[in-house]
Design an enzyme around this catalytic site. Structure first.
Site, PDB file in Angstrom:
ATOM      1  N   CYS A  19       0.945  -1.263   0.037  1.00 34.02           N
ATOM      2  CA  CYS A  19       0.155   0.029   0.011  1.00 34.02           C
ATOM      3  C   CYS A  19       0.759   1.220   0.149  1.00 34.02           C
ATOM      4  CB  CYS A  19      -0.982   0.104   1.262  1.00 34.02           C
ATOM      5  SG  CYS A  19      -2.582  -0.391   0.734  1.00 34.02           S
ATOM      6  N   VAL A 194      -5.851  -3.536   8.569  1.00 32.78           N
ATOM      7  CA  VAL A 194      -6.501  -3.492   7.213  1.00 32.78           C
ATOM      8  C   VAL A 194      -5.462  -4.248   6.194  1.00 32.78           C
ATOM      9  CG1 VAL A 194      -6.996  -1.949   5.277  1.00 32.78           C
ATOM     10  CG2 VAL A 194      -7.895  -1.659   7.618  1.00 32.78           C
ATOM     11  N   GLU A 195      -4.186  -3.788   6.361  1.00 31.16           N
ATOM     12  CA  GLU A 195      -3.163  -4.210   5.064  1.00 31.16           C
ATOM     13  C   GLU A 195      -2.779  -5.853   5.478  1.00 31.16           C
ATOM     14  OE1 GLU A 195      -1.601  -2.825   2.791  1.00 31.16           O
ATOM     15  OE2 GLU A 195      -2.585  -1.064   3.110  1.00 31.16           O
ATOM     16  N   THR A 196      -2.622  -6.379   6.739  1.00 35.79           N
ATOM     17  CA  THR A 196      -2.026  -7.738   6.613  1.00 35.79           C
ATOM     18  C   THR A 196      -2.630  -8.498   7.802  1.00 35.79           C
ATOM     19  OG1 THR A 196       0.028  -7.156   7.824  1.00 35.79           O
ATOM     20  CG2 THR A 196       0.024  -7.344   5.335  1.00 35.79           C
TER      21      THR A 196
END
Length: 420
Positions: A19, A194-196
């Site tokens: 991101c 949210v990312e990982t």
């Protein structure tokens, strides 16, 4: 990083790109730093920022033998790289050879080292398929993207509970990052969630293959060609590997080349990642201190303003849509909205993410703001007043949905931690 671009395959455990990156970016998380890669997404976010329209370098048909895979080989000059006198083995296309020469020249690294590293790259068909999935049948119903469905994928019990555990385990580091960079702990925690999901899903694609594939075999020329962006990321990745004597094929990440818990693209690692171990490069996969400080630094460098909430809680008039421009920068002032009849909602929400702002504070600071639209499939569009801190999050991933999901998850984490 800290990059935008692909189908939302999170539910299947497939990541996009990092991101955080340094160019336009993807809506899907796991796509990453954010710097930001303007990636293709099945549910394109409102207000993608335009990027380069530079034509791609054609892979070409002329082939030149690559140098042998070995660090101890002699320097290969451009004139020596030919089919007549180069060792037999793998082959570089004309475009790849030109790329290698440019990288070596720009960064003053041995051409042979670039060739040897590039020699290890492999075209990955899965990367191509995930970056440009086949279009749905013509008679298939159109899938409408909507905010509630997107939000529910990220503001949910698994991420909230795991986020609270992560916050508790690393409270001191998060507090220090907040003190140093001004970014609230729940925002940092929410981005990693949210990312990982705090490192649970970071991707298992060889970063070298992902970047090489998208740099030289961009799969979807019907959309804006992003191969120049990925050639830049590949260049950064190769130079870093050469200078730090890293094995080019060792790093694993998303199918767009993002790595670690925060899913940073190579250029964002170069520009924004923070190492807490003097003399060592940042480690965004194993060193939580580096991870936390890097996310905070990325947001601070992209305009985070301490003391402002992400959203201003206010009552909006029926004609709010007139102020939505779909952009990724705040273009209004609070005083303009107040003059048009917008009023603070009372009592305001509390907390670091949605901190209460008095009318006097707003009048004195008169912050830049923007109106964002969050579409609902069945119901009216939701509008929010976003501060510069919201737009700092969109630099991590250039999507209104993404930044709003991060803010809402952060708010949920904060509320739970405070016992609400």
């Amino acid at each position: 990083m800290i990059l935008r671009l692909t189908a939302m395959l999170w539910g299947a455990g497939v990541l996009l790109s990092g991101c955080a990156s340094s160019a336009p970016h993807a809506e899907a998380p796991g796509s990453g730093a954010h710097g930001n890669a303007d990636m293709v997404t099945a549910s394109a976010p409102t207000g993608f920022r335009p990027g380069s329209n530079e034509a791609p370098a054609s892979p070409g048909s002329a082939l030149v033998a690559r140098g042998p895979a070995g660090k101890d080989t002699a320097l290969v000059t451009p004139s020596a790289l030919s089919t007549e006198n180069a060792p037999a083995g793998h082959q570089l296309s004309a475009a790849e050879l030109q790329f290698a020469r440019e990288v070596a020249t720009r960064h003053a690294v041995p051409l042979n080292d670039v060739v040897v590293a590039l020699d290890q790259a492999q075209r990955n068909a899965t990367v191509l398929r995930l970056m440009a999935p086949p279009p749905p049948p013509a008679d298939a119903p159109r899938r409408q993207r909507h905010w509630p469905g997107y939000r529910d994928r990220f503001v949910e019990s698994v991420r909230i509970n795991a986020g609270l555990d992560f916050w508790q385990a690393h409270a001191d580091t998060l507090a220090e990052a907040e003190r140093r960079y001004g970014v609230p702990a729940p925002v940092i925690v929410a981005i990693l969630g949210v990312e990982t999901v705090y490192g649970r899903v970071t991707g298992d694609f060889p970063v070298l293959d992902a970047l090489y594939t998208l740099a030289f075999y961009w799969p979807d020329h019907a959309r804006r060609d992003r191969s120049p962006y990925f050639r830049g990321e590949l260049e950064t990745y190769l130079v870093d590997a050469i200078r730090h004597d890293k094995e080019p094929r060792a790093a694993r990440g998303s199918f767009a080349g993002a790595v670690g818990l925060p899913q940073f693209m190579p250029s964002s690692i170069r520009d924004y990642a923070v190492s807490t171990d003097a003399g060592e490069p940042p480690d965004l996969s194993n060193d939580i201190n580096d991870v936390i400080f890097s996310v905070a630094n990325y947001l601070a460098e992209h305009g985070w303003q301490p003391g402002l909430p992400v959203f201003v809680e206010a009552s909006l008039p029926p004609d709010t849509a007139q102020w939505v421009d779909g952009g990724l920068e705040p273009t209004l002032r609070w005083s303009q909205l107040e003059a048009a009849g917008v009023s603070l909602r009372q009592p305001p929400m509390v907390g670091l993410v949605s901190a209460p702002l008095s009318r006097a504070t707003l009048a004195s600071r008169d912050p830049a703001v923007g109106i964002i639209d969050l579409e609902h499939a069945n119901g009216p569009t939701e509008y929010r007043i976003a501060t510069p801190n919201f737009f700092a999050i969109t630099q991590y991933n250039r999507s209104y949905f993404y930044a709003s999901a991060v803010a809402d998850l952060a708010q949920a984490l904060e509320a739970r931690r405070q016992g609400e």
